[in-house]
Motif scaffolding. Sequence first.
Motif, PDB file in Angstrom:
ATOM      1  N   ASN A 152       4.233   5.823   0.336  1.00  0.00           N
ATOM      2  CA  ASN A 152       4.080   5.914  -1.117  1.00  0.00           C
ATOM      3  C   ASN A 152       2.666   5.538  -1.545  1.00  0.00           C
ATOM      4  O   ASN A 152       2.074   6.196  -2.404  1.00  0.00           O
ATOM      5  N   ARG A 153       2.131   4.479  -0.963  1.00  0.00           N
ATOM      6  CA  ARG A 153       0.754   4.080  -1.275  1.00  0.00           C
ATOM      7  C   ARG A 153      -0.231   5.200  -0.926  1.00  0.00           C
ATOM      8  O   ARG A 153      -1.125   5.521  -1.707  1.00  0.00           O
ATOM      9  N   SER A 201       8.302   3.719   4.099  1.00  0.00           N
ATOM     10  CA  SER A 201       8.364   4.264   2.735  1.00  0.00           C
ATOM     11  C   SER A 201       7.291   3.647   1.847  1.00  0.00           C
ATOM     12  O   SER A 201       6.597   4.361   1.111  1.00  0.00           O
ATOM     13  N   ASP A 202       7.140   2.330   1.922  1.00  0.00           N
ATOM     14  CA  ASP A 202       6.144   1.643   1.105  1.00  0.00           C
ATOM     15  C   ASP A 202       4.734   2.142   1.433  1.00  0.00           C
ATOM     16  O   ASP A 202       3.960   2.480   0.531  1.00  0.00           O
ATOM     17  N   CYS A 203       4.411   2.199   2.698  1.00  0.00           N
ATOM     18  CA  CYS A 203       3.067   2.643   3.106  1.00  0.00           C
ATOM     19  C   CYS A 203       2.828   4.112   2.753  1.00  0.00           C
ATOM     20  O   CYS A 203       1.750   4.478   2.275  1.00  0.00           O
ATOM     21  N   ASN A 219      11.838   0.794   5.359  1.00  0.00           N
ATOM     22  CA  ASN A 219      11.247   0.359   4.088  1.00  0.00           C
ATOM     23  C   ASN A 219       9.732   0.234   4.188  1.00  0.00           C
ATOM     24  O   ASN A 219       9.017   0.591   3.245  1.00  0.00           O
ATOM     25  N   LYS A 220       9.247  -0.268   5.303  1.00  0.00           N
ATOM     26  CA  LYS A 220       7.800  -0.401   5.494  1.00  0.00           C
ATOM     27  C   LYS A 220       7.150   0.981   5.517  1.00  0.00           C
ATOM     28  O   LYS A 220       6.101   1.189   4.906  1.00  0.00           O
ATOM     29  N   ASP A 256       5.004  -5.814  10.164  1.00  0.00           N
ATOM     30  CA  ASP A 256       3.842  -5.920   9.282  1.00  0.00           C
ATOM     31  C   ASP A 256       2.556  -5.363   9.885  1.00  0.00           C
ATOM     32  O   ASP A 256       1.625  -5.043   9.138  1.00  0.00           O
ATOM     33  N   ARG A 274      14.317  -2.453   7.761  1.00  0.00           N
ATOM     34  CA  ARG A 274      13.016  -3.004   7.380  1.00  0.00           C
ATOM     35  C   ARG A 274      11.876  -2.065   7.791  1.00  0.00           C
ATOM     36  O   ARG A 274      10.896  -1.907   7.058  1.00  0.00           O
TER      37      ARG A 274
END
Length: 166
Positions: A22-23, A18-20, A15-16, A72, A12
């Motif tokens: 990418n943004r 990677s998501d951040c 993934n967090k 988060d 997790r």
Amino acid sequence: MSSVVNHKNVERIENKISDCLNRAERYFKIGLQRPSFNFKQRGRTAGTAYLQRNEMRFNTYMLQQDPDKFIDHVVPHELAHIVVYQVFGSKVRPHGKEWIAVMEHLFDVEASRTHDFDVPKPRNLFLYQCACQVHEFTAHRHGRAVKGTQYVCRYCRKNLNFLKKK
């Protein structure tokens, strides 16, 4: 990785990140170097970003209290420091306007400098006394006092003097 951190939380966190990232890459239109992370953070701090090493350290004691909240909030907090360093360099304040913008506008997380996780109780305490009360020092603060740092009570304004180890 630490054996007390389960694989699901490690995934997790990855993934967090990677998501951040990418943004941030889409917004700044640049490639960013993915930071490493580990669980070596101890004490009262939830996480630390080591900018030149491109590394983040997380506190397992706090992660275990509330994994959702930790992932988060703490992970984006430390990653925002890394992103700001890679985009703007070292001439910006750690929690300055650039960091706040990355947190709130890119990561959609409230830009808070502090956390409200429980902190571990210190194992070694040292007692110091002033004119009005006894104070508890951690081993770190006691070590600084031994090396010559003078501490003063904020109430009576008298020097704190070592009594004994608790």
